[in-house]
Design a protein around this motif. Structure first.
Motif, PDB file in Angstrom:
ATOM      1  N   SER A  77     -18.786 -11.412 -18.119  1.00 22.95           N
ATOM      2  CA  SER A  77     -18.784 -12.676 -17.384  1.00 22.95           C
ATOM      3  C   SER A  77     -19.901 -12.742 -16.355  1.00 22.95           C
ATOM      4  O   SER A  77     -20.442 -13.823 -16.082  1.00 22.95           O
ATOM      5  N   SER A  78     -20.264 -11.599 -15.794  1.00 18.50           N
ATOM      6  CA  SER A  78     -21.309 -11.558 -14.767  1.00 18.50           C
ATOM      7  C   SER A  78     -22.700 -11.758 -15.344  1.00 18.50           C
ATOM      8  O   SER A  78     -23.608 -12.225 -14.646  1.00 18.50           O
ATOM      9  N   GLU A  79     -22.887 -11.399 -16.618  1.00 17.95           N
ATOM     10  CA  GLU A  79     -24.237 -11.345 -17.181  1.00 17.95           C
ATOM     11  C   GLU A  79     -24.547 -12.399 -18.241  1.00 17.95           C
ATOM     12  O   GLU A  79     -25.704 -12.719 -18.480  1.00 17.95           O
ATOM     13  N   VAL A  80     -23.528 -12.958 -18.896  1.00 17.01           N
ATOM     14  CA  VAL A  80     -23.790 -13.775 -20.084  1.00 17.01           C
ATOM     15  C   VAL A  80     -24.390 -15.146 -19.752  1.00 17.01           C
ATOM     16  O   VAL A  80     -25.138 -15.711 -20.555  1.00 17.01           O
ATOM     17  N   GLY A  81     -24.072 -15.692 -18.572  1.00 14.26           N
ATOM     18  CA  GLY A  81     -24.647 -16.975 -18.172  1.00 14.26           C
ATOM     19  C   GLY A  81     -24.320 -18.102 -19.142  1.00 14.26           C
ATOM     20  O   GLY A  81     -23.200 -18.199 -19.661  1.00 14.26           O
ATOM     21  N   ARG A  82     -25.306 -18.944 -19.416  1.00 14.31           N
ATOM     22  CA  ARG A  82     -25.089 -20.120 -20.262  1.00 14.31           C
ATOM     23  C   ARG A  82     -24.873 -19.770 -21.730  1.00 14.31           C
ATOM     24  O   ARG A  82     -24.494 -20.643 -22.529  1.00 14.31           O
ATOM     25  N   GLN A  83     -25.114 -18.518 -22.085  1.00 11.14           N
ATOM     26  CA  GLN A  83     -24.938 -18.111 -23.484  1.00 11.14           C
ATOM     27  C   GLN A  83     -23.473 -17.892 -23.869  1.00 11.14           C
ATOM     28  O   GLN A  83     -23.178 -17.563 -25.025  1.00 11.14           O
ATOM     29  N   TRP A  84     -22.561 -18.074 -22.918  1.00 13.91           N
ATOM     30  CA  TRP A  84     -21.159 -17.787 -23.213  1.00 13.91           C
ATOM     31  C   TRP A  84     -20.616 -18.638 -24.360  1.00 13.91           C
ATOM     32  O   TRP A  84     -19.784 -18.176 -25.146  1.00 13.91           O
ATOM     33  N   LYS A  85     -21.103 -19.871 -24.471  1.00 13.23           N
ATOM     34  CA  LYS A  85     -20.633 -20.735 -25.561  1.00 13.23           C
ATOM     35  C   LYS A  85     -21.025 -20.173 -26.928  1.00 13.23           C
ATOM     36  O   LYS A  85     -20.233 -20.205 -27.884  1.00 13.23           O
ATOM     37  N   HIS A  86     -22.261 -19.680 -27.022  1.00 17.43           N
ATOM     38  CA  HIS A  86     -22.731 -19.114 -28.294  1.00 17.43           C
ATOM     39  C   HIS A  86     -21.883 -17.903 -28.690  1.00 17.43           C
ATOM     40  O   HIS A  86     -21.515 -17.743 -29.860  1.00 17.43           O
ATOM     41  N   VAL A  87     -21.572 -17.063 -27.677  1.00 18.93           N
ATOM     42  CA  VAL A  87     -20.744 -15.893 -27.945  1.00 18.93           C
ATOM     43  C   VAL A  87     -19.341 -16.337 -28.360  1.00 18.93           C
ATOM     44  O   VAL A  87     -18.737 -15.767 -29.283  1.00 18.93           O
ATOM     45  N   LEU A 140     -10.307 -19.803 -30.877  1.00 19.28           N
ATOM     46  CA  LEU A 140     -11.622 -20.230 -30.385  1.00 19.28           C
ATOM     47  C   LEU A 140     -12.331 -21.153 -31.373  1.00 19.28           C
ATOM     48  O   LEU A 140     -13.514 -21.430 -31.221  1.00 19.28           O
ATOM     49  N   LYS A 141     -11.608 -21.627 -32.377  1.00 20.74           N
ATOM     50  CA  LYS A 141     -12.219 -22.526 -33.360  1.00 20.74           C
ATOM     51  C   LYS A 141     -12.143 -23.982 -32.895  1.00 20.74           C
ATOM     52  O   LYS A 141     -11.481 -24.309 -31.909  1.00 20.74           O
ATOM     53  N   GLY A 142     -12.822 -24.855 -33.615  1.00 15.26           N
ATOM     54  CA  GLY A 142     -12.769 -26.282 -33.332  1.00 15.26           C
ATOM     55  C   GLY A 142     -13.288 -26.622 -31.942  1.00 15.26           C
ATOM     56  O   GLY A 142     -14.323 -26.101 -31.504  1.00 15.26           O
ATOM     57  N   ASN A 154     -10.683 -14.017 -21.818  1.00 14.85           N
ATOM     58  CA  ASN A 154      -9.257 -13.967 -21.514  1.00 14.85           C
ATOM     59  C   ASN A 154      -8.455 -14.627 -22.635  1.00 14.85           C
ATOM     60  O   ASN A 154      -7.421 -14.109 -23.074  1.00 14.85           O
ATOM     61  N   ARG A 155      -8.934 -15.763 -23.122  1.00 15.82           N
ATOM     62  CA  ARG A 155      -8.247 -16.449 -24.221  1.00 15.82           C
ATOM     63  C   ARG A 155      -8.330 -15.629 -25.505  1.00 15.82           C
ATOM     64  O   ARG A 155      -7.363 -15.575 -26.280  1.00 15.82           O
ATOM     65  N   PHE A 156      -9.471 -15.013 -25.741  1.00 13.77           N
ATOM     66  CA  PHE A 156      -9.646 -14.152 -26.917  1.00 13.77           C
ATOM     67  C   PHE A 156      -8.644 -12.997 -26.890  1.00 13.77           C
ATOM     68  O   PHE A 156      -7.981 -12.704 -27.895  1.00 13.77           O
ATOM     69  N   ILE A 157      -8.505 -12.360 -25.728  1.00 12.01           N
ATOM     70  CA  ILE A 157      -7.588 -11.223 -25.591  1.00 12.01           C
ATOM     71  C   ILE A 157      -6.143 -11.675 -25.752  1.00 12.01           C
ATOM     72  O   ILE A 157      -5.334 -11.015 -26.429  1.00 12.01           O
ATOM     73  N   GLN A 158      -5.793 -12.793 -25.140  1.00 11.72           N
ATOM     74  CA  GLN A 158      -4.423 -13.300 -25.251  1.00 11.72           C
ATOM     75  C   GLN A 158      -4.080 -13.652 -26.694  1.00 11.72           C
ATOM     76  O   GLN A 158      -2.961 -13.399 -27.162  1.00 11.72           O
ATOM     77  N   ALA A 159      -5.024 -14.224 -27.408  1.00 16.00           N
ATOM     78  CA  ALA A 159      -4.767 -14.656 -28.781  1.00 16.00           C
ATOM     79  C   ALA A 159      -4.727 -13.487 -29.757  1.00 16.00           C
ATOM     80  O   ALA A 159      -3.910 -13.458 -30.683  1.00 16.00           O
ATOM     81  N   GLU A 160      -5.601 -12.502 -29.552  1.00 17.99           N
ATOM     82  CA  GLU A 160      -5.755 -11.422 -30.536  1.00 17.99           C
ATOM     83  C   GLU A 160      -4.938 -10.175 -30.201  1.00 17.99           C
ATOM     84  O   GLU A 160      -4.732  -9.324 -31.065  1.00 17.99           O
ATOM     85  N   GLY A 161      -4.495 -10.046 -28.957  1.00 18.41           N
ATOM     86  CA  GLY A 161      -3.689  -8.880 -28.581  1.00 18.41           C
ATOM     87  C   GLY A 161      -4.424  -7.572 -28.798  1.00 18.41           C
ATOM     88  O   GLY A 161      -5.568  -7.407 -28.375  1.00 18.41           O
ATOM     89  N   ARG A 162      -3.785  -6.645 -29.516  1.00 16.58           N
ATOM     90  CA  ARG A 162      -4.385  -5.327 -29.750  1.00 16.58           C
ATOM     91  C   ARG A 162      -5.621  -5.394 -30.650  1.00 16.58           C
ATOM     92  O   ARG A 162      -6.383  -4.430 -30.734  1.00 16.58           O
ATOM     93  N   ALA A 163      -5.806  -6.521 -31.322  1.00 17.13           N
ATOM     94  CA  ALA A 163      -6.979  -6.680 -32.185  1.00 17.13           C
ATOM     95  C   ALA A 163      -8.206  -7.159 -31.410  1.00 17.13           C
ATOM     96  O   ALA A 163      -9.285  -7.309 -31.982  1.00 17.13           O
ATOM     97  N   ALA A 181     -19.340 -17.322 -31.899  1.00 19.53           N
ATOM     98  CA  ALA A 181     -19.426 -16.132 -32.761  1.00 19.53           C
ATOM     99  C   ALA A 181     -18.063 -15.452 -32.856  1.00 19.53           C
ATOM    100  O   ALA A 181     -17.634 -15.042 -33.945  1.00 19.53           O
ATOM    101  N   LEU A 182     -17.358 -15.342 -31.735  1.00 20.38           N
ATOM    102  CA  LEU A 182     -16.012 -14.767 -31.754  1.00 20.38           C
ATOM    103  C   LEU A 182     -15.061 -15.668 -32.540  1.00 20.38           C
ATOM    104  O   LEU A 182     -14.129 -15.190 -33.200  1.00 20.38           O
ATOM    105  N   GLY A 183     -15.311 -16.991 -32.465  1.00 16.32           N
ATOM    106  CA  GLY A 183     -14.452 -17.954 -33.144  1.00 16.32           C
ATOM    107  C   GLY A 183     -14.468 -17.854 -34.660  1.00 16.32           C
ATOM    108  O   GLY A 183     -13.579 -18.379 -35.333  1.00 16.32           O
ATOM    109  N   LYS A 184     -15.466 -17.164 -35.212  1.00 19.68           N
ATOM    110  CA  LYS A 184     -15.513 -16.987 -36.662  1.00 19.68           C
ATOM    111  C   LYS A 184     -14.312 -16.199 -37.172  1.00 19.68           C
ATOM    112  O   LYS A 184     -13.912 -16.329 -38.330  1.00 19.68           O
ATOM    113  N   SER A 185     -13.756 -15.346 -36.292  1.00 20.95           N
ATOM    114  CA  SER A 185     -12.604 -14.527 -36.699  1.00 20.95           C
ATOM    115  C   SER A 185     -11.410 -14.695 -35.759  1.00 20.95           C
ATOM    116  O   SER A 185     -10.454 -13.939 -35.845  1.00 20.95           O
ATOM    117  N   CYS A 186     -11.490 -15.688 -34.857  1.00 17.29           N
ATOM    118  CA  CYS A 186     -10.401 -15.918 -33.900  1.00 17.29           C
ATOM    119  C   CYS A 186     -10.020 -17.396 -33.920  1.00 17.29           C
ATOM    120  O   CYS A 186     -10.802 -18.243 -33.466  1.00 17.29           O
TER     121      CYS A 186
END
Length: 292
Positions: free
Chosen positions: A207-217, A228-230, A254-263, A220-225
């Motif tokens: 969160s400290s380093e990604v800046g405006r690129q967070w949407k792109h990341v 984070l789709k739509g 935080n949303r990625f972790i909550q949705a995916e749990g141990r994955a 990318a995470l949304g491809k398997s989560c």
């Protein structure tokens, strides 16, 4: 920065890490003296070293012994870079955090686990010099091994390999291609890292380093989560617009972790960063020091 004179050629050094549980219901020394507990505690230590030394090579456990009230872990480093990475992880608190996470999981603890740690090389308590890692590295380098690996450690290593065959350490004669990649690890830049769950420190670093690129990341995470789709990414951007980029990125993971749990594994974040060509940020999350 470590003294460059120890970076090349034949390099060895020894250190002992002393561990004591701060939880009244968990006694690491007693557990290690129990036949079943011994293997679990050894596995906790082994996974912690894989985390902190950034892979499987460059070190070995020589002996785990009774140093009442501590459990002593004698380590031999055969690579200055692995030793320095371990020291950096120890200094930052990452070793303690990793050990506590693995202990909670493998011991199935319902309570938070904390541990007191101390690191020594010969007569020197390295905790006093953690602001001078070059001094710590030199003390370890000057402390040479006095014994071969204990037979008990050999036996525990064999048990670990039988439990999960792919966790076998590469032999000195094996090439990287010939060595099986452990099932709980992943590769990044030809190096092996444990594929653990994302931690609070990972989220903060991202969160400290990604800046405006967070949407792109996020995409990318949304491809398997699915979470984070739509329109999920744009909804996050709108919801946390006033709080700024840090909070938007924080809420994404935080949303990625909550949705995916141990994955919600480290490898998935690193892969997403690679896909977005944010290699330096991936290195930062993994704690890889930039080359000079």
């Amino acid at each position: 920065m470590a003294d460059k004179s120890v970076d090349g050629g034949h390099w060895t050094g020894c250190a002992v890490m002393f561990l004591q549980s701060l939880c009244p219901d968990v006694n690491l020394l007693s557990l290690y003296k129990d036949q079943q507990g011994k293997f679990i505690i050894f596995k906790v230590i082994k996974l912690t070293l894989i985390d902190s030394a950034r892979g499987l090579g460059g070190y070995e456990i020589l002996k785990v012994h009774d140093a009442d009230p501590y459990l002593g872990v004698e380590m031999k480093f055969v690579d200055a870079v692995a030793c320095q990475q371990f020291l950096e992880s120890y200094s930052s608190g990452a070793v303690s955090q990793s050990l506590c996470q693995h202990a909670c999981r493998l011991l199935a603890l319902s309570q938070e686990f904390n541990v007191e740690m101390q690191l020594k090389a010969s007569i020197h308590t390295l905790d006093h010099y953690l602001d001078r890692l070059d001094v710590c590295l030199q003390h370890i380098h000057l402390t040479q091994p006095e014994r071969l690996r204990d037979e008990e450690i050999d036996h525990l290593e064999q048990l670990l390999q039988k439990q999960v065959p792919s966790t076998a350490l590469p032999t000195p004669t094996a090439t990287q291609e010939e060595s099986p990649l452990p099932s709980n690890c992943f590769k990044f830049q030809s190096r092996v890292f444990e594929d653990r769950m994302l931690t609070a420190a990972d989220v903060q670093s991202f969160s400290s380093e990604v800046g405006r690129q967070w949407k792109h990341v996020g995409r990318a995470l949304g491809k398997s989560c699915r979470a984070l789709k739509g329109p999920a990414i744009e909804n996050l951007a709108y919801e946390y617009e006033r709080e700024g980029l840090y909070e938007q990125a924080y809420q994404l993971l935080n949303r990625f972790i909550q949705a995916e749990g141990r994955a919600a594994k480290l490898s998935r974040l690193v892969k997403a960063l690679e896909d977005c060509k944010l290699t330096s940020l991936a290195e930062n999350v993994l704690g890889i020091q930039p080359q000079e």
